[in-house]
Design an enzyme around this catalytic site. Structure first.
Site, PDB file in Angstrom:
ATOM      1  N   GLU A 112      64.883  18.226 -39.778  1.00  0.00           N
ATOM      2  CA  GLU A 112      64.319  16.917 -39.459  1.00  0.00           C
ATOM      3  C   GLU A 112      62.858  16.824 -39.887  1.00  0.00           C
ATOM      4  OE1 GLU A 112      67.334  16.616 -35.650  1.00  0.00           O
ATOM      5  OE2 GLU A 112      65.222  17.110 -35.311  1.00  0.00           O
ATOM      6  N   GLN A 113      62.093  17.873 -39.613  1.00  0.00           N
ATOM      7  CA  GLN A 113      60.685  17.850 -39.986  1.00  0.00           C
ATOM      8  C   GLN A 113      60.514  17.881 -41.504  1.00  0.00           C
ATOM      9  OE1 GLN A 113      57.722  20.047 -37.832  1.00  0.00           O
ATOM     10  NE2 GLN A 113      58.883  19.966 -35.907  1.00  0.00           N
ATOM     11  N   HIS A 168      60.365  21.648 -26.848  1.00  0.00           N
ATOM     12  CA  HIS A 168      60.253  21.107 -28.206  1.00  0.00           C
ATOM     13  C   HIS A 168      59.044  21.705 -28.927  1.00  0.00           C
ATOM     14  CE1 HIS A 168      63.313  18.290 -27.003  1.00  0.00           C
ATOM     15  NE2 HIS A 168      63.393  17.927 -28.268  1.00  0.00           N
ATOM     16  N   PRO A 169      59.208  21.919 -30.216  1.00  0.00           N
ATOM     17  CA  PRO A 169      58.100  22.475 -31.004  1.00  0.00           C
ATOM     18  C   PRO A 169      57.072  21.408 -31.362  1.00  0.00           C
ATOM     19  CG  PRO A 169      59.938  22.000 -32.445  1.00  0.00           C
ATOM     20  CD  PRO A 169      60.409  21.700 -31.034  1.00  0.00           C
ATOM     21  N   ALA A 192      61.200  11.305 -32.613  1.00  0.00           N
ATOM     22  CA  ALA A 192      62.409  11.490 -33.414  1.00  0.00           C
ATOM     23  C   ALA A 192      62.025  11.153 -34.853  1.00  0.00           C
ATOM     24  CB  ALA A 192      63.527  10.585 -32.907  1.00  0.00           C
ATOM     25  N   VAL A 193      61.801  12.171 -35.663  1.00  0.00           N
ATOM     26  CA  VAL A 193      61.205  11.975 -36.985  1.00  0.00           C
ATOM     27  C   VAL A 193      62.212  11.594 -38.069  1.00  0.00           C
ATOM     28  CG1 VAL A 193      59.247  13.467 -36.468  1.00  0.00           C
ATOM     29  CG2 VAL A 193      61.271  14.432 -37.604  1.00  0.00           C
TER      30      VAL A 193
END
Length: 164
Positions: free
Chosen positions: A83-84, A67-68, A118-119
């Site tokens: 998502e971000q 994951h980043p 989980a954004v």
């Protein structure tokens, strides 16, 4: 895509369609595919989450490390970028970006993994609050929290791609 289409995919086509759901870790889709046919989208989500939950620890760790960083400068997968951006991480002020960069570095140094949240549906302020709350936790607790967050991300991504 509807569930009938998902169930009709060959194993290779299934992995092609869903191999990136778990941050470009196709083995999760390979294992989930074995549980087909899925009676519901929820059963599909359960199959993906079970694949991760039952995996050997080394595979779980590799997935978490794939994951980043949130608001990091690394190239993001399309789902992660969307998502971000939805959480406002694409429009941070220089001070906010500096804070995220510092927290990411401190978190990785402390736990050896990226901070995972989980954004979807969260704001940058809620993300920073979660960061601050979790950075003082224990190593095993944080790893288990990261896995739970990966499972939430999997759910959100599958719900977006497969009709209920």
């Amino acid at each position: 895509m509807n569930l009938a289409d998902v169930n009709a995919l060959s194993p290779t086509a299934f992995v092609d369609a869903f191999g990136d759901i778990a941050e470009h870790t196709p083995w999760v889709a390979e294992v989930a595919a074995i549980a087909r046919p899925f009676a519901t989208r929820e059963a599909m989500v359960d199959a993906f989450q079970a694949a991760l939950a039952r995996a050997p620890r080394r595979d779980q760790e590799a997935l978490v490390r794939a994951h980043p960083d949130l608001a990091g400068k690394a190239a993001l997968a399309p789902d992660s970028r969307k998502e971000q951006a939805g959480a406002g991480l694409g429009t941070l002020t220089s001070e906010e970006l500096e804070r995220f960069t510092d927290l990411n570095a401190r978190y990785r140094e402390r736990f050896g993994i990226p901070f995972i949240l989980a954004v979807k549906g969260a704001t940058k302020f809620q993300i920073l609050e979660a960061f601050s709350a979790r950075i003082g936790g224990g190593r095993e607790e944080e790893f288990l929290t990261a896995l739970a967050q990966v499972m939430r991300i999997i759910r959100f991504r599958l719900e977006e791609r497969v009709d209920g």
